[in-house]
Design a protein around this motif. Structure first.
Motif, short mmCIF file in Angstrom:
data_model
loop_
_atom_site.label_atom_id
_atom_site.label_comp_id
_atom_site.label_asym_id
_atom_site.label_seq_id
_atom_site.Cartn_x
_atom_site.Cartn_y
_atom_site.Cartn_z
N ASP A 106 63.06 34.55 26.21
CA ASP A 106 62.47 35.96 25.78
C ASP A 106 63.56 36.44 24.62
N TYR A 107 64.64 35.92 24.73
CA TYR A 107 65.64 36.43 23.62
C TYR A 107 65.35 36.15 22.20
N ASN A 108 64.46 35.29 22.25
CA ASN A 108 64.36 34.87 20.57
C ASN A 108 63.08 34.99 20.25
N ASN A 109 62.07 35.57 21.20
CA ASN A 109 60.69 35.74 20.91
C ASN A 109 60.19 37.03 21.20
N TRP A 110 60.78 38.14 21.91
CA TRP A 110 60.37 39.27 22.46
C TRP A 110 59.66 39.97 21.02
N PHE A 111 60.25 40.19 20.21
CA PHE A 111 60.03 40.98 18.94
C PHE A 111 58.39 40.72 18.29
N ARG A 112 58.25 39.55 18.81
CA ARG A 112 56.52 39.13 18.32
C ARG A 112 55.58 38.94 19.45
N ASP A 113 56.07 38.80 20.72
CA ASP A 113 55.33 38.72 22.03
C ASP A 113 54.75 39.74 22.60
N PRO A 114 53.40 40.11 22.42
CA PRO A 114 52.61 41.19 22.77
C PRO A 114 52.66 41.25 24.41
N THR A 115 53.01 40.07 25.17
CA THR A 115 52.93 40.43 26.56
C THR A 115 54.44 40.99 27.13
N ILE A 116 55.28 41.02 26.11
CA ILE A 116 56.52 42.08 26.17
C ILE A 116 56.02 43.41 26.39
N VAL A 117 55.14 43.90 25.49
CA VAL A 117 54.94 45.33 25.51
C VAL A 117 53.99 45.67 26.71
N ASP A 118 53.13 44.70 27.15
CA ASP A 118 52.27 44.81 28.66
C ASP A 118 53.38 45.11 29.53
N MET A 119 54.62 44.22 29.73
CA MET A 119 55.71 44.21 30.91
C MET A 119 56.12 45.85 30.80
N VAL A 120 56.60 46.08 29.60
CA VAL A 120 57.53 47.24 29.36
C VAL A 120 56.47 48.37 29.92
N ASN A 121 55.18 48.28 29.50
CA ASN A 121 54.35 49.54 29.94
C ASN A 121 53.88 49.46 31.42
N ALA A 122 54.04 48.43 31.88
CA ALA A 122 53.69 48.28 33.32
C ALA A 122 55.02 48.80 34.08
N GLU A 123 56.30 48.43 33.71
CA GLU A 123 57.53 49.06 34.28
C GLU A 123 57.65 50.42 34.25
N LEU A 124 57.40 50.83 32.92
CA LEU A 124 57.48 52.30 32.75
C LEU A 124 56.59 53.27 33.86
N LYS A 125 55.31 52.46 33.69
CA LYS A 125 54.28 53.29 34.74
C LYS A 125 54.76 53.28 36.12
N GLN A 126 55.44 52.18 36.58
CA GLN A 126 55.93 52.05 37.98
C GLN A 126 57.15 52.93 38.13
N GLY A 127 58.23 53.15 37.30
CA GLY A 127 59.39 53.69 37.81
C GLY A 127 60.25 52.95 38.65
N THR A 128 61.41 53.56 38.99
CA THR A 128 62.01 52.93 40.09
C THR A 128 62.58 54.01 41.01
N PRO A 129 62.99 53.68 42.27
CA PRO A 129 63.32 54.75 43.12
C PRO A 129 64.82 55.91 42.89
N ALA A 130 65.39 55.21 41.60
CA ALA A 130 66.40 56.03 41.09
C ALA A 130 65.78 56.95 40.21
N GLY A 131 64.48 56.78 39.88
CA GLY A 131 63.65 57.87 38.95
C GLY A 131 63.24 57.10 37.80
N PRO A 132 62.57 57.65 36.92
CA PRO A 132 61.89 57.16 35.80
C PRO A 132 62.91 56.00 34.75
N TYR A 133 62.55 55.00 34.48
CA TYR A 133 63.42 54.58 33.24
C TYR A 133 63.78 55.37 32.21
N ARG A 134 64.83 55.23 31.87
CA ARG A 134 65.71 56.05 30.61
C ARG A 134 65.61 55.21 29.45
N GLY A 135 65.33 53.98 29.44
CA GLY A 135 65.51 53.35 28.08
C GLY A 135 64.89 51.81 27.89
#
Ligand SMILES: [Zn+2]
Length: 301
Positions: A106-135
Motif C-alpha cells: 500500500d505504500y506505493n499505491n494508496w493515493f490511487r486505490d479507492p479501497t483505502i478510502v473505504d478502509m479509512v471511512n470504516a475505521e473513522l466510523k468505528q473509532g477506538t476505546p481511546a476516543g475517535p481517530y484524530r488524524g
C-alpha cells in the motif's frame, strides 16, 4: 591552580548552550508506529520483540506522556488504544491516527486505490476505546506528483472537513500540492510534516511554507542538518525553531524494530538539544504543541 580551575568554571558557566542541562519535562511523541513486526500482543512470546508492556515501559522511562499512534496494519494502534488500564498506569495518552497501509504494497499505491478510502471511512466510523481517530497517516509520497492522485485528493478534503490531522512523509513540492487539494487551499488544514523534509529541504524553504500555511507543523525525526556539535541544534535550525516555537514537534518514528531498540537514545537526543533552547520554547516543542493540537491534559510531574 585553583584560580585556573575557577576561571575555567566561570567560562563554562557563562558558556554556550553546549553545557545546558537536558530538558526534563514531559515529551509528546508525535510520530510513533506500532507495526505488526514489533508484535503487538499483550504478552511476551518468542519472536515477539516489543509487546505492549515493553513499548509502554520504553515510553514511561523516557518521560513520554503522549503519543500519536499509527501502525501497519491498524491493529497495533487499536491494541494501544484498547489497553486503557496499561496506558493509564504508564501515564501515556494515546492519540490514534488511521494508517493508510494494510501492508507494504500500500505504500506505493494508496493515493490511487479507492479501497483505502473505504478502509479509512470504516475505521473513522468505528473509532477506538481511546476516543475517535484524530488524524490520517503517516503516508508517504516518493513522487510528489502523486499528491494529485484521486485518493490523495479525496483524503485531503476529508481531513479538512472532519478536522483530522494529516501526518505526511513528503517533500516540499508535495506540501504545496496536498494543500492545494483542500477546500481552504491549505489555510485550515492541519498537516504534520513528518521529518520536516527528510530529503533536506533547505531551512529558508521550510520557513516559506510555514509562513504560507498557518497549520503546517514540522516533526523533527530524521531531519538532516538538525544537530551539530555536542548534539545541539545547528544555527539555522535553532533560528527556525525560535522563529516558530509553536510549529514543531518531536517524534520517534518507530518504523522498524531497531527504532524501538534505540528509543532511549532517541529521546535522550531530543532532551539534549531541547535543553539548549530557552525553557519556554523547549517546553512547547517537547510537549505543549502536541498537547494543544489534540487536547491532551498536561500530566502532573
Ligand atoms: Zn514514520
Amino acid at each position: 591552580m585553583w584560580r585556573a580551575v575557577a576561571s575555567l568554571g566561570l567560562l563554562i558557566g557563562a558558556g554556550s548552550a553546549a553545557v545546558a542541562a537536558d530538558y526534563r519535562g514531559p515529551l509528546f511523541d508525535a510520530h510513533l508506529h506500532y507495526n505488526n513486526e514489533a508484535c503487538t500482543h499483550d504478552t511476551p512470546a518468542p519472536g515477539c520483540p516489543h509487546p505492549m508492556a515493553d513499548v509502554l515501559d520504553r515510553m514511561q522511562r523516557n518521560g513520554v506522556r503522549a503519543v500519536v499512534a499509527n501502525s501497519r496494519p491498524n491493529d497495533g494502534t487499536k491494541a494501544l488504544a484498547s489497553a486503557r488500564e496499561q496506558t493509564r498506569k504508564a501515564g501515556v495518552a494515546v492519540v490514534p491516527f488511521v494508517r493508510l497501509y494494510r501492508d507494504r504494497a500500500d505504500y506505493n499505491n494508496w493515493f490511487r486505490d479507492p479501497t483505502i478510502v473505504d478502509m479509512v471511512n470504516a475505521e473513522l466510523k468505528q473509532g477506538t476505546p481511546a476516543g475517535p481517530y484524530r488524524g490520517l497517516g503517516e503516508f508517504h509520497l516518493y513522487d510528489s506528483a502523486n499528491a494529485n492522485g484521486p485518493v490523495a485528493r479525496q483524503l485531503m478534503a476529508l481531513a479538512e472537513e472532519k478536522d483530522l490531522a494529516i501526518l505526511a512523509h513528503v517533500d516540499d513540492a508535495a506540501i504545496d500540492l496536498l494543500m492545494a487539494n483542500t477546500p481552504s487551499k491549505g489555510q485550515k488544514s492541519l498537516l504534520i510534516w513528518a521529518h520536516t523534509g527528510i530529503g533536506g529541504t533547505p531551512a529558508p524553504r521550510v520557513d516559506e511554507l510555514f509562513a504560507r500555511y498557518p497549520r503546517l507543523m514540522g516533526e523533527l525525526s530524521y531531519r538532516p542538518g538538525l544537530t551539530c556539535t555536542d548534539g545541539q541544534l545547528c544555527p539555522e535550525w535553532r533560528a527556525l525553531l525560535l522563529k516558530y516555537p509553536d510549529r514543531f514537534l518531536i517524534g520517534s518514528d518507530t518504523w522498524i524494530n531497531q527504532r524501538w531498540q534505540h528509543y532511549d537514545e532517541l529521546m535522550k537526543g531530543y532532551r539534549t538539544w531541547l535543553g539548549g533552547l530557552p525553557a519556554n520554547v523547549a517546553r512547547r516543542i517537547a510537549w505543549d504543541n502536541g498537547a494543544k493540537l489534540f487536547g491532551v491534559a498536561t500530566p502532573k510531574p
